[in-house]
Motif scaffolding. Structure first.
Motif, PDB file in Angstrom:
ATOM      1  N   PHE A   1      84.040 -17.698  -2.533  1.00 40.81           N
ATOM      2  CA  PHE A   1      85.149 -17.416  -1.628  1.00 40.81           C
ATOM      3  C   PHE A   1      86.356 -18.246  -2.046  1.00 40.81           C
ATOM      4  CE2 PHE A   1      82.690 -20.852   0.166  1.00 40.81           C
ATOM      5  CZ  PHE A   1      83.624 -21.752   0.651  1.00 40.81           C
ATOM      6  N   SER A   2      87.521 -17.895  -1.512  1.00 37.24           N
ATOM      7  CA  SER A   2      88.775 -18.544  -1.895  1.00 37.24           C
ATOM      8  C   SER A   2      89.524 -19.033  -0.663  1.00 37.24           C
ATOM      9  CB  SER A   2      89.681 -17.576  -2.680  1.00 37.24           C
ATOM     10  OG  SER A   2      89.036 -17.112  -3.840  1.00 37.24           O
ATOM     11  N   PHE A   3      90.307 -20.066  -0.874  1.00 31.29           N
ATOM     12  CA  PHE A   3      91.167 -20.596   0.190  1.00 31.29           C
ATOM     13  C   PHE A   3      92.542 -20.858  -0.400  1.00 31.29           C
ATOM     14  CE2 PHE A   3      92.878 -24.294   2.614  1.00 31.29           C
ATOM     15  CZ  PHE A   3      93.002 -23.658   3.843  1.00 31.29           C
ATOM     16  N   ARG A   4      93.567 -20.320   0.255  1.00 30.92           N
ATOM     17  CA  ARG A   4      94.955 -20.479  -0.189  1.00 30.92           C
ATOM     18  C   ARG A   4      95.676 -21.413   0.771  1.00 30.92           C
ATOM     19  NH1 ARG A   4      98.904 -15.921  -2.587  1.00 30.92           N
ATOM     20  NH2 ARG A   4     100.921 -16.902  -2.222  1.00 30.92           N
ATOM     21  N   TRP A   5      96.367 -22.392   0.199  1.00 34.53           N
ATOM     22  CA  TRP A   5      96.993 -23.444   1.010  1.00 34.53           C
ATOM     23  C   TRP A   5      98.422 -23.654   0.532  1.00 34.53           C
ATOM     24  CZ3 TRP A   5      95.737 -29.312   0.367  1.00 34.53           C
ATOM     25  CH2 TRP A   5      96.364 -30.050   1.362  1.00 34.53           C
ATOM     26  N   THR A   6      99.394 -23.580   1.452  1.00 37.22           N
ATOM     27  CA  THR A   6     100.802 -23.800   1.120  1.00 37.22           C
ATOM     28  C   THR A   6     101.300 -25.055   1.818  1.00 37.22           C
ATOM     29  OG1 THR A   6     101.234 -21.436   0.819  1.00 37.22           O
ATOM     30  CG2 THR A   6     103.130 -22.851   1.226  1.00 37.22           C
ATOM     31  N   ILE A   7     101.927 -25.943   1.046  1.00 36.62           N
ATOM     32  CA  ILE A   7     102.515 -27.177   1.575  1.00 36.62           C
ATOM     33  C   ILE A   7     104.028 -27.068   1.424  1.00 36.62           C
ATOM     34  CG2 ILE A   7     102.573 -29.684   1.429  1.00 36.62           C
ATOM     35  CD1 ILE A   7      99.881 -29.557  -0.031  1.00 36.62           C
ATOM     36  N   SER A   8     104.759 -27.116   2.524  1.00 37.37           N
ATOM     37  CA  SER A   8     106.213 -26.990   2.480  1.00 37.37           C
ATOM     38  C   SER A   8     106.873 -28.350   2.227  1.00 37.37           C
ATOM     39  CB  SER A   8     106.738 -26.391   3.784  1.00 37.37           C
ATOM     40  OG  SER A   8     106.425 -27.241   4.877  1.00 37.37           O
ATOM     41  N   ASN A   9     108.126 -28.306   1.748  1.00 37.33           N
ATOM     42  CA  ASN A   9     108.899 -29.526   1.484  1.00 37.33           C
ATOM     43  C   ASN A   9     108.120 -30.525   0.624  1.00 37.33           C
ATOM     44  OD1 ASN A   9     111.153 -28.687   3.123  1.00 37.33           O
ATOM     45  ND2 ASN A   9     109.923 -29.206   4.919  1.00 37.33           N
TER      46      ASN A   9
ATOM     47  N   GLU B   1      96.051 -33.284   3.995  1.00 37.51           N
ATOM     48  CA  GLU B   1      94.810 -32.523   4.168  1.00 37.51           C
ATOM     49  C   GLU B   1      95.104 -31.149   4.736  1.00 37.51           C
ATOM     50  OE1 GLU B   1      92.380 -35.013   6.600  1.00 37.51           O
ATOM     51  OE2 GLU B   1      91.650 -36.183   4.899  1.00 37.51           O
ATOM     52  N   SER B   2      94.348 -30.167   4.289  1.00 43.31           N
ATOM     53  CA  SER B   2      94.495 -28.794   4.771  1.00 43.31           C
ATOM     54  C   SER B   2      93.732 -28.609   6.076  1.00 43.31           C
ATOM     55  CB  SER B   2      93.951 -27.819   3.725  1.00 43.31           C
ATOM     56  OG  SER B   2      92.530 -27.854   3.722  1.00 43.31           O
ATOM     57  N   ALA B   3      93.877 -27.432   6.656  1.00 46.40           N
ATOM     58  CA  ALA B   3      93.046 -27.062   7.794  1.00 46.40           C
ATOM     59  C   ALA B   3      91.609 -26.834   7.312  1.00 46.40           C
ATOM     60  CB  ALA B   3      93.592 -25.801   8.452  1.00 46.40           C
ATOM     61  N   THR B   4      90.666 -26.882   8.253  1.00 46.66           N
ATOM     62  CA  THR B   4      89.274 -26.604   7.922  1.00 46.66           C
ATOM     63  C   THR B   4      89.102 -25.124   7.596  1.00 46.66           C
ATOM     64  OG1 THR B   4      88.568 -28.362   9.411  1.00 46.66           O
ATOM     65  CG2 THR B   4      86.902 -26.743   8.770  1.00 46.66           C
TER      66      THR B   4
ATOM     67  N   LEU C   1      79.055 -23.807   6.684  1.00 48.44           N
ATOM     68  CA  LEU C   1      79.635 -24.790   5.773  1.00 48.44           C
ATOM     69  C   LEU C   1      81.143 -24.875   6.029  1.00 48.44           C
ATOM     70  CD1 LEU C   1      77.888 -23.928   2.383  1.00 48.44           C
ATOM     71  CD2 LEU C   1      77.253 -25.689   4.027  1.00 48.44           C
ATOM     72  N   HIS C   2      81.636 -26.047   6.368  1.00 49.87           N
ATOM     73  CA  HIS C   2      83.048 -26.241   6.645  1.00 49.87           C
ATOM     74  C   HIS C   2      83.649 -27.151   5.580  1.00 49.87           C
ATOM     75  CE1 HIS C   2      82.688 -25.200  11.226  1.00 49.87           C
ATOM     76  NE2 HIS C   2      82.246 -24.244  10.425  1.00 49.87           N
ATOM     77  N   TRP C   3      84.796 -26.713   5.040  1.00 49.45           N
ATOM     78  CA  TRP C   3      85.424 -27.403   3.920  1.00 49.45           C
ATOM     79  C   TRP C   3      86.861 -27.799   4.256  1.00 49.45           C
ATOM     80  CZ3 TRP C   3      82.302 -27.849  -0.502  1.00 49.45           C
ATOM     81  CH2 TRP C   3      81.173 -27.020  -0.536  1.00 49.45           C
TER      82      TRP C   3
ATOM     83  N   LEU D   1      88.287 -31.117  -3.272  1.00 48.87           N
ATOM     84  CA  LEU D   1      87.576 -30.250  -2.333  1.00 48.87           C
ATOM     85  C   LEU D   1      86.578 -31.112  -1.584  1.00 48.87           C
ATOM     86  CD1 LEU D   1      86.690 -27.428  -1.247  1.00 48.87           C
ATOM     87  CD2 LEU D   1      85.109 -27.318  -3.190  1.00 48.87           C
ATOM     88  N   LEU D   2      86.656 -31.099  -0.235  1.00 47.15           N
ATOM     89  CA  LEU D   2      85.818 -31.955   0.602  1.00 47.15           C
ATOM     90  C   LEU D   2      84.901 -31.102   1.470  1.00 47.15           C
ATOM     91  CD1 LEU D   2      88.752 -34.222   1.831  1.00 47.15           C
ATOM     92  CD2 LEU D   2      87.235 -34.687  -0.085  1.00 47.15           C
ATOM     93  N   LEU D   3      83.663 -31.530   1.614  1.00 51.30           N
ATOM     94  CA  LEU D   3      82.708 -30.878   2.516  1.00 51.30           C
ATOM     95  C   LEU D   3      82.693 -31.643   3.833  1.00 51.30           C
ATOM     96  CD1 LEU D   3      80.439 -28.778   3.003  1.00 51.30           C
ATOM     97  CD2 LEU D   3      78.835 -30.477   2.074  1.00 51.30           C
TER      98      LEU D   3
END
Length: 361
Positions: A20-28, A41-44, A53-55, A76-78
Protein backbone atom coordinates in the motif's frame (compact mmCIF):
# COMPACT_ATOMS: atom_id res chain seq x y z
CA UNK A 1 -4.42 9.27 -12.49
CA UNK A 2 -3.25 7.93 -15.82
CA UNK A 3 -5.88 6.09 -17.87
CA UNK A 4 -3.81 2.93 -18.10
CA UNK A 5 -3.74 2.68 -14.27
CA UNK A 6 -7.54 2.78 -13.89
CA UNK A 7 -9.42 -0.51 -13.42
CA UNK A 8 -13.18 -0.90 -12.99
CA UNK A 9 -12.76 -3.63 -10.37
CA UNK A 10 -10.00 -5.42 -8.53
CA UNK A 11 -9.45 -8.27 -6.08
CA UNK A 12 -6.49 -9.74 -4.21
CA UNK A 13 -6.74 -13.16 -2.58
CA UNK A 14 -4.34 -15.39 -0.63
CA UNK A 15 -1.36 -13.07 -0.83
CA UNK A 16 1.72 -13.21 1.33
CA UNK A 17 2.90 -9.62 0.85
CA UNK A 18 0.56 -6.63 1.29
CA UNK A 19 1.43 -3.46 -0.62
CA UNK A 20 0.00 0.00 0.00
CA UNK A 21 1.02 3.64 -0.42
CA UNK A 22 0.79 6.81 1.63
CA UNK A 23 1.11 10.31 0.17
CA UNK A 24 2.13 13.15 2.48
CA UNK A 25 2.37 16.88 1.66
CA UNK A 26 4.22 19.34 3.91
CA UNK A 27 3.50 23.02 3.20
CA UNK A 28 5.96 25.91 3.68
CA UNK A 29 8.78 23.40 3.76
CA UNK A 30 11.57 25.94 3.19
CA UNK A 31 10.80 27.46 6.61
CA UNK A 32 11.34 24.07 8.21
CA UNK A 33 14.78 23.76 6.63
CA UNK A 34 15.91 27.19 7.79
CA UNK A 35 15.26 27.07 11.51
CA UNK A 36 13.17 24.13 12.68
CA UNK A 37 15.26 21.19 13.81
CA UNK A 38 12.43 19.17 15.29
CA UNK A 39 11.03 16.08 13.65
CA UNK A 40 7.89 16.58 11.54
CA UNK A 41 5.41 13.70 11.76
CA UNK A 42 2.56 12.72 9.45
CA UNK A 43 -0.91 11.61 10.42
CA UNK A 44 -1.41 7.94 11.29
CA UNK A 45 -2.19 5.73 8.32
CA UNK A 46 -2.82 2.10 7.42
CA UNK A 47 -3.70 0.08 4.36
CA UNK A 48 -7.45 0.22 5.12
CA UNK A 49 -10.16 0.50 7.75
CA UNK A 50 -9.76 -3.12 8.90
CA UNK A 51 -5.98 -3.09 8.98
CA UNK A 52 -4.67 -3.20 12.55
CA UNK A 53 -1.17 -2.09 11.57
CA UNK A 54 -0.83 1.66 12.14
CA UNK A 55 2.08 3.60 10.64
CA UNK A 56 3.48 7.12 10.53
CA UNK A 57 6.13 8.94 8.49
CA UNK A 58 8.67 11.35 9.95
CA UNK A 59 10.91 13.96 8.33
CA UNK A 60 13.98 15.64 9.80
CA UNK A 61 14.54 18.77 7.63
CA UNK A 62 18.09 19.21 8.97
CA UNK A 63 19.09 15.56 9.24
CA UNK A 64 18.73 13.01 12.00
CA UNK A 65 22.30 13.26 13.34
CA UNK A 66 25.59 15.10 12.87
CA UNK A 67 26.58 12.92 9.93
CA UNK A 68 23.39 13.83 8.03
CA UNK A 69 23.11 17.52 8.98
CA UNK A 70 23.24 18.59 5.30
CA UNK A 71 20.42 16.24 4.29
CA UNK A 72 16.69 15.78 4.72
CA UNK A 73 16.03 12.51 6.59
CA UNK A 74 12.89 10.37 6.20
CA UNK A 75 11.68 7.38 8.22
CA UNK A 76 8.77 4.94 8.35
CA UNK A 77 7.55 4.25 11.91
CA UNK A 78 5.30 1.46 13.20
CA UNK A 79 2.88 2.71 15.87
CA UNK A 80 0.66 -0.26 16.69
CA UNK A 81 0.30 -3.89 15.61
CA UNK A 82 -1.57 -6.92 16.99
CA UNK A 83 1.49 -9.16 16.79
CA UNK A 84 5.15 -8.14 16.90
CA UNK A 85 7.47 -8.05 15.04
CA UNK A 86 6.30 -6.93 11.57
CA UNK A 87 8.58 -7.53 8.58
CA UNK A 88 8.39 -4.99 5.76
CA UNK A 89 10.22 -3.17 2.97
CA UNK A 90 9.56 0.40 1.86
CA UNK A 91 10.15 2.84 -1.00
CA UNK A 92 10.27 6.64 -0.64
CA UNK A 93 9.68 9.01 -3.57
CA UNK A 94 9.40 12.76 -4.09
CA UNK A 95 6.36 13.85 -6.14
CA UNK A 96 7.48 16.67 -8.43
CA UNK A 97 5.59 19.65 -9.86
CA UNK A 98 4.25 17.51 -12.71
CA UNK A 99 2.81 14.95 -10.28
CA UNK A 100 5.48 12.39 -11.18
CA UNK A 101 7.54 10.19 -8.87
CA UNK A 102 11.26 10.96 -8.89
CA UNK A 103 14.48 10.54 -6.87
CA UNK A 104 13.27 7.38 -5.15
CA UNK A 105 15.19 5.37 -2.55
CA UNK A 106 14.18 1.88 -1.52
CA UNK A 107 15.21 -0.56 1.20
CA UNK A 108 17.36 -3.36 -0.12
CA UNK A 109 16.25 -5.90 2.51
CA UNK A 110 13.18 -6.69 4.62
CA UNK A 111 13.36 -4.90 7.97
CA UNK A 112 12.07 -5.91 11.41
CA UNK A 113 9.60 -3.35 12.78
CA UNK A 114 8.41 -3.25 16.41
CA UNK A 115 5.86 -0.82 17.89
CA UNK A 116 7.47 2.56 18.52
CA UNK A 117 10.40 1.92 16.20
CA UNK A 118 11.16 2.40 12.55
CA UNK A 119 13.61 2.51 9.70
CA UNK A 120 14.44 4.94 6.90
CA UNK A 121 17.04 7.05 5.14
CA UNK A 122 19.02 9.59 7.11
CA UNK A 123 20.53 10.88 3.82
CA UNK A 124 17.40 10.91 1.68
CA UNK A 125 18.19 14.08 -0.30
CA UNK A 126 20.82 16.79 -0.05
CA UNK A 127 19.14 19.91 1.33
CA UNK A 128 20.97 22.38 -0.94
CA UNK A 129 20.02 20.32 -3.99
CA UNK A 130 16.36 20.27 -2.91
CA UNK A 131 16.36 24.06 -2.56
CA UNK A 132 18.17 24.58 -5.87
CA UNK A 133 15.44 22.56 -7.61
CA UNK A 134 12.58 24.11 -5.64
CA UNK A 135 10.50 24.97 -8.71
CA UNK A 136 10.54 21.31 -9.75
CA UNK A 137 10.69 19.50 -6.39
CA UNK A 138 9.00 22.04 -4.04
CA UNK A 139 6.13 23.54 -6.07
CA UNK A 140 4.52 26.37 -4.11
CA UNK A 141 6.94 25.48 -1.30
CA UNK A 142 5.20 22.10 -0.81
CA UNK A 143 7.21 18.91 -0.26
CA UNK A 144 5.15 15.87 -1.29
CA UNK A 145 6.41 12.40 -0.37
CA UNK A 146 5.05 9.03 -1.45
CA UNK A 147 5.88 5.97 0.63
CA UNK A 148 5.19 2.50 -0.75
CA UNK A 149 5.08 -0.15 1.99
CA UNK A 150 5.41 -3.92 1.44
CA UNK A 151 4.31 -5.91 4.50
CA UNK A 152 4.99 -9.64 4.80
CA UNK A 153 1.93 -11.50 6.11
CA UNK A 154 0.21 -14.86 5.86
CA UNK A 155 -2.82 -14.13 3.71
CA UNK A 156 -5.33 -11.44 2.82
CA UNK A 157 -8.45 -11.07 0.70
CA UNK A 158 -9.37 -7.57 -0.47
CA UNK A 159 -12.25 -7.20 -2.94
CA UNK A 160 -13.29 -3.80 -4.20
CA UNK A 161 -14.57 -1.68 -7.04
CA UNK A 162 -13.67 1.80 -8.23
CA UNK A 163 -16.54 4.24 -8.52
CA UNK A 164 -15.82 5.66 -11.98
CA UNK A 165 -17.68 8.58 -13.48
CA UNK A 166 -20.22 7.73 -16.19
CA UNK A 167 -18.60 10.43 -18.33
CA UNK A 168 -15.08 9.65 -19.38
CA UNK A 169 -13.04 12.71 -20.33
CA UNK A 170 -10.58 11.94 -23.14
CA UNK A 171 -6.95 12.14 -22.15
CA UNK A 172 -4.90 15.13 -23.29
CA UNK A 173 -2.96 14.41 -26.49
CA UNK A 174 -1.08 17.71 -26.71
CA UNK A 175 2.34 16.19 -26.09
CA UNK A 176 1.72 13.50 -28.71
CA UNK A 177 0.66 16.13 -31.24
CA UNK A 178 3.70 18.31 -30.55
CA UNK A 179 5.87 15.22 -30.75
CA UNK A 180 4.40 14.46 -34.18
CA UNK A 181 5.29 18.00 -35.32
CA UNK A 182 8.89 17.36 -34.36
CA UNK A 183 9.05 13.81 -35.70
CA UNK A 184 7.50 14.65 -39.07
CA UNK A 185 9.23 18.05 -39.49
CA UNK A 186 5.96 19.85 -40.29
CA UNK A 187 5.99 23.67 -40.65
CA UNK A 188 9.59 23.93 -39.44
CA UNK A 189 11.51 27.20 -39.70
CA UNK A 190 15.02 26.47 -38.40
CA UNK A 191 17.65 23.79 -38.88
CA UNK A 192 20.25 22.24 -36.58
CA UNK A 193 23.35 20.59 -38.00
CA UNK A 194 24.67 18.00 -35.55
CA UNK A 195 27.73 16.01 -36.63
CA UNK A 196 26.69 16.32 -40.26
CA UNK A 197 23.05 15.33 -39.62
CA UNK A 198 20.22 17.84 -40.09
CA UNK A 199 17.32 18.26 -37.67
CA UNK A 200 14.46 20.67 -38.48
CA UNK A 201 12.55 22.38 -35.68
CA UNK A 202 10.25 25.27 -34.74
CA UNK A 203 11.66 28.47 -33.29
CA UNK A 204 8.43 29.31 -31.44
CA UNK A 205 8.53 26.04 -29.48
CA UNK A 206 12.24 26.34 -28.78
CA UNK A 207 11.82 29.92 -27.60
CA UNK A 208 9.27 28.73 -25.03
CA UNK A 209 11.61 26.10 -23.57
CA UNK A 210 15.41 26.19 -23.10
CA UNK A 211 16.78 29.66 -22.22
CA UNK A 212 19.85 29.09 -24.41
CA UNK A 213 17.75 28.62 -27.56
CA UNK A 214 15.50 31.51 -26.55
CA UNK A 215 18.48 33.86 -26.37
CA UNK A 216 19.91 32.46 -29.59
CA UNK A 217 16.84 33.36 -31.65
CA UNK A 218 16.00 36.56 -29.75
CA UNK A 219 19.19 38.51 -30.21
CA UNK A 220 20.80 39.64 -33.44
CA UNK A 221 23.01 36.58 -33.78
CA UNK A 222 24.10 34.63 -36.83
CA UNK A 223 21.66 31.84 -35.91
CA UNK A 224 18.71 34.28 -36.02
CA UNK A 225 19.72 35.65 -39.39
CA UNK A 226 20.33 32.31 -41.09
CA UNK A 227 17.85 30.16 -39.07
CA UNK A 228 20.59 27.54 -39.06
CA UNK A 229 22.55 26.37 -36.02
CA UNK A 230 25.61 24.15 -36.01
CA UNK A 231 26.11 22.15 -32.82
CA UNK A 232 29.45 20.57 -32.07
CA UNK A 233 30.51 17.98 -29.49
CA UNK A 234 27.05 16.38 -29.29
CA UNK A 235 25.99 13.04 -30.70
CA UNK A 236 22.94 13.09 -33.02
CA UNK A 237 21.02 10.50 -30.97
CA UNK A 238 21.57 12.53 -27.79
CA UNK A 239 20.40 15.71 -29.53
CA UNK A 240 17.34 13.86 -30.83
CA UNK A 241 16.46 12.66 -27.33
CA UNK A 242 16.88 16.19 -25.95
CA UNK A 243 14.70 17.70 -28.66
CA UNK A 244 12.04 15.06 -28.09
CA UNK A 245 11.97 16.14 -24.45
CA UNK A 246 11.67 19.81 -25.42
CA UNK A 247 8.57 19.03 -27.49
CA UNK A 248 6.90 16.41 -25.27
CA UNK A 249 8.43 16.58 -21.80
CA UNK A 250 9.38 12.91 -22.16
CA UNK A 251 12.70 11.13 -22.61
CA UNK A 252 11.94 7.41 -23.12
CA UNK A 253 15.53 6.36 -23.86
CA UNK A 254 17.27 7.79 -20.79
CA UNK A 255 18.09 4.31 -19.52
CA UNK A 256 20.57 3.91 -22.39
CA UNK A 257 21.91 7.45 -22.82
CA UNK A 258 21.51 9.30 -19.52
CA UNK A 259 25.20 10.17 -19.44
CA UNK A 260 25.14 12.02 -22.76
CA UNK A 261 21.74 13.59 -22.16
CA UNK A 262 22.88 14.91 -18.76
CA UNK A 263 25.69 16.82 -20.49
CA UNK A 264 23.23 18.22 -23.06
CA UNK A 265 20.67 19.18 -20.40
CA UNK A 266 23.34 20.99 -18.39
CA UNK A 267 24.63 22.76 -21.50
CA UNK A 268 21.20 24.04 -22.59
CA UNK A 269 19.72 24.80 -19.19
CA UNK A 270 17.07 22.04 -19.14
CA UNK A 271 16.82 21.62 -15.37
CA UNK A 272 13.95 19.11 -15.34
CA UNK A 273 15.68 16.90 -17.88
CA UNK A 274 18.84 17.17 -15.82
CA UNK A 275 17.00 15.93 -12.72
CA UNK A 276 15.52 13.05 -14.75
CA UNK A 277 19.05 12.10 -15.85
CA UNK A 278 20.26 12.24 -12.25
CA UNK A 279 17.39 9.96 -11.23
CA UNK A 280 18.23 7.45 -13.99
CA UNK A 281 21.95 7.47 -13.18
CA UNK A 282 21.29 7.00 -9.45
CA UNK A 283 19.20 3.93 -10.24
CA UNK A 284 21.99 2.56 -12.47
CA UNK A 285 24.86 2.95 -10.00
CA UNK A 286 27.15 -0.09 -9.95
CA UNK A 287 30.67 -1.03 -8.96
CA UNK A 288 31.78 -0.66 -12.58
CA UNK A 289 30.40 2.85 -13.19
CA UNK A 290 30.46 4.48 -9.72
CA UNK A 291 33.77 6.35 -10.19
CA UNK A 292 32.85 7.49 -13.71
CA UNK A 293 29.46 8.66 -12.42
CA UNK A 294 31.17 10.67 -9.67
CA UNK A 295 33.37 12.39 -12.28
CA UNK A 296 30.32 13.11 -14.45
CA UNK A 297 28.34 14.52 -11.52
CA UNK A 298 31.17 16.85 -10.55
CA UNK A 299 31.65 18.01 -14.15
CA UNK A 300 27.97 18.99 -14.53
CA UNK A 301 27.34 20.24 -10.96
CA UNK A 302 24.84 17.46 -10.21
CA UNK A 303 25.16 17.52 -6.42
CA UNK A 304 22.54 14.88 -5.63
CA UNK A 305 24.15 12.44 -8.07
CA UNK A 306 27.56 13.25 -6.64
CA UNK A 307 26.45 12.46 -3.08
CA UNK A 308 24.76 9.24 -4.17
CA UNK A 309 27.93 8.16 -6.00
CA UNK A 310 30.08 8.98 -2.96
CA UNK A 311 27.74 6.99 -0.70
CA UNK A 312 27.88 4.04 -3.11
CA UNK A 313 31.69 4.18 -3.29
CA UNK A 314 31.81 4.29 0.52
CA UNK A 315 29.77 1.07 0.72
CA UNK A 316 31.78 -0.72 -2.02
CA UNK A 317 35.20 0.89 -1.67
CA UNK A 318 37.36 -2.19 -2.21
CA UNK A 319 35.54 -3.28 -5.38
CA UNK A 320 35.30 0.22 -6.89
CA UNK A 321 39.04 0.84 -6.34
CA UNK A 322 39.81 -1.97 -8.80
CA UNK A 323 37.86 -0.44 -11.71
CA UNK A 324 39.20 1.55 -14.65
CA UNK A 325 37.03 4.53 -13.67
CA UNK A 326 38.78 4.71 -10.30
CA UNK A 327 42.18 4.76 -12.02
CA UNK A 328 41.00 7.65 -14.22
CA UNK A 329 39.90 9.51 -11.10
CA UNK A 330 43.29 8.91 -9.45
CA UNK A 331 45.18 10.21 -12.51
CA UNK A 332 43.04 13.17 -13.55
CA UNK A 333 40.67 14.11 -10.69
CA UNK A 334 42.65 14.14 -7.44
CA UNK A 335 40.13 16.46 -5.75
CA UNK A 336 37.41 13.81 -6.19
CA UNK A 337 39.75 11.16 -4.82
CA UNK A 338 40.18 13.31 -1.73
CA UNK A 339 36.39 13.67 -1.37
CA UNK A 340 35.94 9.90 -1.71
CA UNK A 341 38.51 9.24 1.03
CA UNK A 342 36.87 11.86 3.26
CA UNK A 343 33.45 10.22 2.77
CA UNK A 344 34.93 6.82 3.57
CA UNK A 345 36.65 8.12 6.70
CA UNK A 346 33.52 9.85 8.02
CA UNK A 347 31.20 6.87 7.43
CA UNK A 348 30.47 5.80 10.99
CA UNK A 349 27.13 4.09 10.48
CA UNK A 350 25.12 2.47 7.66
CA UNK A 351 23.32 4.71 5.15
CA UNK A 352 20.05 2.99 5.99
CA UNK A 353 19.29 3.10 9.68
CA UNK A 354 16.55 3.64 12.27
CA UNK A 355 15.75 7.13 13.61
CA UNK A 356 17.68 8.31 16.64
CA UNK A 357 14.68 8.56 18.99
CA UNK A 358 11.92 6.04 19.47
CA UNK A 359 8.38 7.30 18.98
CA UNK A 360 6.67 8.48 22.17
CA UNK A 361 3.41 6.79 23.05
Amino acid sequence: MSDNLVAESWSSTQITVQTFSFRWTISNFSFCMEEMRETIESATFSSGAKDKLHWRLSVNPTGSDKDSKDYVSVHLLLLRCPKSPVWAKFHFWIINAEGEKCLGLWSQIVFRFVPGGGWGFKKFILRDFLLSQAEHLLPEDHLTLLCDVYVVQDSCSTPGQNMLSAIKVPSCTLTDELGALWKNSRFTDCCFLVSGQEFWAHKAILAARPPVFRAMFKHDMEERQKNRVEIKDLEPQVFKEMMGFIYTGKAPNLHTMATGVLAAADRYGLERLKVMCVDALCRDLSVENAAHTLILADLHSAEQLKMQALDFITLHASEVSETSGWKVMVDFHPQLLAEAFHALASAQSPFLEPPLKRLKR
